[in-house]
Design a protein around this motif. Structure first.
Motif, PDB file in Angstrom:
ATOM      1  N   LEU A  36       0.818  -1.214   0.000  1.00 17.14           N
ATOM      2  CA  LEU A  36       0.000   0.000   0.000  1.00 17.14           C
ATOM      3  C   LEU A  36       0.853   1.267   0.000  1.00 17.14           C
ATOM      4  O   LEU A  36       0.371   2.355   0.297  1.00 17.14           O
ATOM      5  N   GLY A  37       2.132   1.129  -0.326  1.00 22.69           N
ATOM      6  CA  GLY A  37       3.015   2.292  -0.405  1.00 22.69           C
ATOM      7  C   GLY A  37       3.818   2.494   0.865  1.00 22.69           C
ATOM      8  O   GLY A  37       3.847   1.658   1.770  1.00 22.69           O
ATOM      9  N   ASP A  38       4.506   3.646   0.946  1.00 20.56           N
ATOM     10  CA  ASP A  38       5.307   3.982   2.121  1.00 20.56           C
ATOM     11  C   ASP A  38       4.407   4.269   3.318  1.00 20.56           C
ATOM     12  O   ASP A  38       3.237   4.635   3.168  1.00 20.56           O
ATOM     13  N   ALA A  39       4.979   4.124   4.499  1.00 20.48           N
ATOM     14  CA  ALA A  39       4.242   4.414   5.727  1.00 20.48           C
ATOM     15  C   ALA A  39       3.898   5.897   5.809  1.00 20.48           C
ATOM     16  O   ALA A  39       4.667   6.756   5.369  1.00 20.48           O
ATOM     17  N   LYS A  40       2.754   6.194   6.400  1.00 26.53           N
ATOM     18  CA  LYS A  40       2.313   7.571   6.575  1.00 26.53           C
ATOM     19  C   LYS A  40       3.070   8.226   7.726  1.00 26.53           C
ATOM     20  O   LYS A  40       3.296   7.606   8.760  1.00 26.53           O
ATOM     21  N   ALA A  41       3.477   9.470   7.536  1.00 21.70           N
ATOM     22  CA  ALA A  41       4.163  10.215   8.594  1.00 21.70           C
ATOM     23  C   ALA A  41       3.141  10.928   9.476  1.00 21.70           C
ATOM     24  O   ALA A  41       2.104  11.399   8.994  1.00 21.70           O
ATOM     25  N   TYR A  42       3.454  11.008  10.775  1.00 23.56           N
ATOM     26  CA  TYR A  42       2.576  11.675  11.740  1.00 23.56           C
ATOM     27  C   TYR A  42       3.396  12.664  12.568  1.00 23.56           C
ATOM     28  O   TYR A  42       3.729  12.402  13.724  1.00 23.56           O
ATOM     29  N   PRO A  43       3.750  13.806  11.981  1.00 23.27           N
ATOM     30  CA  PRO A  43       4.562  14.780  12.730  1.00 23.27           C
ATOM     31  C   PRO A  43       3.840  15.347  13.947  1.00 23.27           C
ATOM     32  O   PRO A  43       4.475  15.651  14.963  1.00 23.27           O
ATOM     33  N   GLU A  44       2.512  15.484  13.858  1.00 24.71           N
ATOM     34  CA  GLU A  44       1.737  16.022  14.974  1.00 24.71           C
ATOM     35  C   GLU A  44       1.025  14.888  15.701  1.00 24.71           C
ATOM     36  O   GLU A  44       0.472  13.983  15.077  1.00 24.71           O
ATOM     37  N   GLN A  45       1.049  14.965  17.035  1.00 26.16           N
ATOM     38  CA  GLN A  45       0.436  13.944  17.869  1.00 26.16           C
ATOM     39  C   GLN A  45      -0.552  14.594  18.841  1.00 26.16           C
ATOM     40  O   GLN A  45      -0.431  15.776  19.158  1.00 26.16           O
ATOM     41  N   PRO A  46      -1.532  13.856  19.328  1.00 22.97           N
ATOM     42  CA  PRO A  46      -2.484  14.424  20.285  1.00 22.97           C
ATOM     43  C   PRO A  46      -1.795  14.828  21.588  1.00 22.97           C
ATOM     44  O   PRO A  46      -1.046  14.031  22.178  1.00 22.97           O
ATOM     45  N   VAL A  47      -2.045  16.027  22.029  1.00 24.95           N
ATOM     46  CA  VAL A  47      -1.405  16.558  23.233  1.00 24.95           C
ATOM     47  C   VAL A  47      -1.869  15.792  24.467  1.00 24.95           C
ATOM     48  O   VAL A  47      -3.059  15.512  24.627  1.00 24.95           O
ATOM     49  N   GLY A  48      -0.917  15.444  25.331  1.00 23.05           N
ATOM     50  CA  GLY A  48      -1.256  14.812  26.601  1.00 23.05           C
ATOM     51  C   GLY A  48      -1.431  13.315  26.560  1.00 23.05           C
ATOM     52  O   GLY A  48      -1.621  12.688  27.597  1.00 23.05           O
ATOM     53  N   LYS A  49      -1.360  12.722  25.364  1.00 25.34           N
ATOM     54  CA  LYS A  49      -1.518  11.272  25.257  1.00 25.34           C
ATOM     55  C   LYS A  49      -0.177  10.583  25.503  1.00 25.34           C
ATOM     56  O   LYS A  49       0.840  10.962  24.928  1.00 25.34           O
ATOM     57  N   GLU A  50      -0.193   9.560  26.330  1.00 24.12           N
ATOM     58  CA  GLU A  50       0.989   8.736  26.556  1.00 24.12           C
ATOM     59  C   GLU A  50       0.573   7.275  26.683  1.00 24.12           C
ATOM     60  O   GLU A  50      -0.476   6.969  27.253  1.00 24.12           O
ATOM     61  N   TYR A  51       1.410   6.411  26.144  1.00 27.48           N
ATOM     62  CA  TYR A  51       1.180   4.975  26.257  1.00 27.48           C
ATOM     63  C   TYR A  51       2.455   4.322  26.775  1.00 27.48           C
ATOM     64  O   TYR A  51       3.550   4.880  26.647  1.00 27.48           O
ATOM     65  N   TRP A  52       2.312   3.146  27.369  1.00 23.27           N
ATOM     66  CA  TRP A  52       3.488   2.478  27.916  1.00 23.27           C
ATOM     67  C   TRP A  52       3.335   0.976  27.824  1.00 23.27           C
ATOM     68  O   TRP A  52       2.224   0.444  27.784  1.00 23.27           O
ATOM     69  N   ALA A  53       4.458   0.288  27.769  1.00 24.00           N
ATOM     70  CA  ALA A  53       4.506  -1.170  27.815  1.00 24.00           C
ATOM     71  C   ALA A  53       5.321  -1.542  29.043  1.00 24.00           C
ATOM     72  O   ALA A  53       6.517  -1.264  29.101  1.00 24.00           O
ATOM     73  N   ASP A  54       4.686  -2.139  30.027  1.00 22.30           N
ATOM     74  CA  ASP A  54       5.321  -2.489  31.299  1.00 22.30           C
ATOM     75  C   ASP A  54       5.750  -3.956  31.261  1.00 22.30           C
ATOM     76  O   ASP A  54       4.908  -4.847  31.188  1.00 22.30           O
ATOM     77  N   PHE A  55       7.064  -4.197  31.323  1.00 21.90           N
ATOM     78  CA  PHE A  55       7.583  -5.563  31.264  1.00 21.90           C
ATOM     79  C   PHE A  55       7.752  -6.193  32.638  1.00 21.90           C
ATOM     80  O   PHE A  55       8.282  -7.293  32.756  1.00 21.90           O
ATOM     81  N   GLY A  56       7.312  -5.508  33.692  1.00 19.49           N
ATOM     82  CA  GLY A  56       7.337  -6.105  35.010  1.00 19.49           C
ATOM     83  C   GLY A  56       6.507  -7.378  35.042  1.00 19.49           C
ATOM     84  O   GLY A  56       5.409  -7.430  34.502  1.00 19.49           O
ATOM     85  N   GLY A  57       7.039  -8.419  35.661  1.00 20.54           N
ATOM     86  CA  GLY A  57       6.323  -9.682  35.717  1.00 20.54           C
ATOM     87  C   GLY A  57       6.628 -10.610  34.560  1.00 20.54           C
ATOM     88  O   GLY A  57       6.118 -11.736  34.512  1.00 20.54           O
ATOM     89  N   THR A  58       7.455 -10.161  33.602  1.00 22.52           N
ATOM     90  CA  THR A  58       7.899 -11.020  32.503  1.00 22.52           C
ATOM     91  C   THR A  58       9.339 -11.450  32.788  1.00 22.52           C
ATOM     92  O   THR A  58       9.840 -11.269  33.894  1.00 22.52           O
ATOM     93  N   LYS A  59      10.024 -11.999  31.802  1.00 24.65           N
ATOM     94  CA  LYS A  59      11.429 -12.365  31.971  1.00 24.65           C
ATOM     95  C   LYS A  59      12.315 -11.129  32.094  1.00 24.65           C
ATOM     96  O   LYS A  59      13.474 -11.227  32.497  1.00 24.65           O
ATOM     97  N   LEU A  60      11.770  -9.966  31.743  1.00 25.58           N
ATOM     98  CA  LEU A  60      12.480  -8.694  31.836  1.00 25.58           C
ATOM     99  C   LEU A  60      11.803  -7.814  32.878  1.00 25.58           C
ATOM    100  O   LEU A  60      10.747  -8.154  33.404  1.00 25.58           O
ATOM    101  N   SER A  61      12.414  -6.673  33.156  1.00 26.54           N
ATOM    102  CA  SER A  61      11.762  -5.638  33.958  1.00 26.54           C
ATOM    103  C   SER A  61      11.965  -4.312  33.250  1.00 26.54           C
ATOM    104  O   SER A  61      12.714  -4.211  32.292  1.00 26.54           O
ATOM    105  N   GLY A  62      11.312  -3.277  33.744  1.00 28.77           N
ATOM    106  CA  GLY A  62      11.366  -1.981  33.074  1.00 28.77           C
ATOM    107  C   GLY A  62      10.253  -1.848  32.065  1.00 28.77           C
ATOM    108  O   GLY A  62       9.228  -2.535  32.139  1.00 28.77           O
ATOM    109  N   GLY A  63      10.417  -0.957  31.100  1.00 31.95           N
ATOM    110  CA  GLY A  63       9.361  -0.758  30.131  1.00 31.95           C
ATOM    111  C   GLY A  63       9.708   0.246  29.058  1.00 31.95           C
ATOM    112  O   GLY A  63      10.844   0.702  28.944  1.00 31.95           O
TER     113      GLY A  63
END
Length: 227
Positions: A36-63
């Motif tokens: 479907l072509g090259d990936a779309k660029a997203y220079p602007e992002q919604p203000v105040g939004k944050e996401y995280w991946a927490d690896f606590g409880g897996t073979k790793l820790s941190g995130g």
């Protein structure tokens, strides 16, 4: 109903054939972008939004924290992972299409996030990130080396082709990050969740045992406070 069903199947088979023809072939340097072509660029992002991946409880820790870049660079990615083994590297890591199920089975996260149907047969060229799979973080930004200092890997970068905007094909929310060993086996995985709803207090301060491999009172919190 039978006619509609047959029509739908025919449409899906046609689409699959087109994508199979256009997707990159192994060893074919002329096919380095998605069907479907090259990936779309997203220079602007919604203000105040944050996401995280927490690896606590897996073979790793941190995130890993995903937040808006401050200079229209897309998504800021803060990787802070611990407890890597001495063997099995260099490690690759990707955003996968589905979140981790309750039983922690990394296989059920399915394939890489790849809304432009690029595929993996031709390696990602980090000099042309728009031609890579959207979820191929290691391909675009580097693998996690085998000789990580004390089993720790810390890196911050920006990715113009991820988005925190819901409804977009490259949206990372409710997906997962999977760490692979050098033989492509899935070593550890964590769901990507909205940060403020899962690991912050009323003032928005980042905290929580396990996220950066530290307790609530650890000094590491000074670096990751929201101001």
């Amino acid at each position: 109903m039978q006619i509609i069903a047959k029509s739908t199947v025919a449409t899906l088979l046609f689409a699959a054939t087109v994508f199979a023809v256009d997707a990159p072939k192994e060893g074919d340097p002329t096919k380095i972008t998605g069907a479907l072509g090259d990936a779309k660029a997203y220079p602007e992002q919604p203000v105040g939004k944050e996401y995280w991946a927490d690896f606590g409880g897996t073979k790793l820790s941190g995130g890993i924290i995903f937040s808006p870049s401050t200079d229209n660079g897309g998504v800021k990615v803060e990787v802070n992972l611990h407890s890597f083994p001495m063997e099995g590297g260099p490690f690759t890591y990707h955003i996968h299409d589905q979140p981790v199920p309750a039983d922690g089975n990394c296989t059920l996260t399915l394939a890489h996030l790849d809304p432009f149907i690029r595929g993996q047969k031709v390696p990602c060229d980090p000099k042309r990130p728009e031609t890579c799979e959207v979820g191929d973080l290691a391909g675009k930004h580097g693998k996690i080396p085998a000789d990580t200092s004390n089993g720790t890997y810390i890196k911050t970068y920006e990715d113009l082709y991820l988005t925190l905007t819901e409804g977009e094909g490259s949206f990372i929310g409710n997906r997962s990050v999977v760490i692979h060993t050098n033989d492509t086996k899935r070593y550890a995985c964590a769901s990507i969740k909205e940060f403020r709803n899962s690991n912050s207090d009323a003032s928005g301060n980042r905290y929580g045992p396990g996220f950066w491999g530290c307790s609530l009172g650890a000094a590491v919190g000074l670096k990751f406070l929201l101001v």
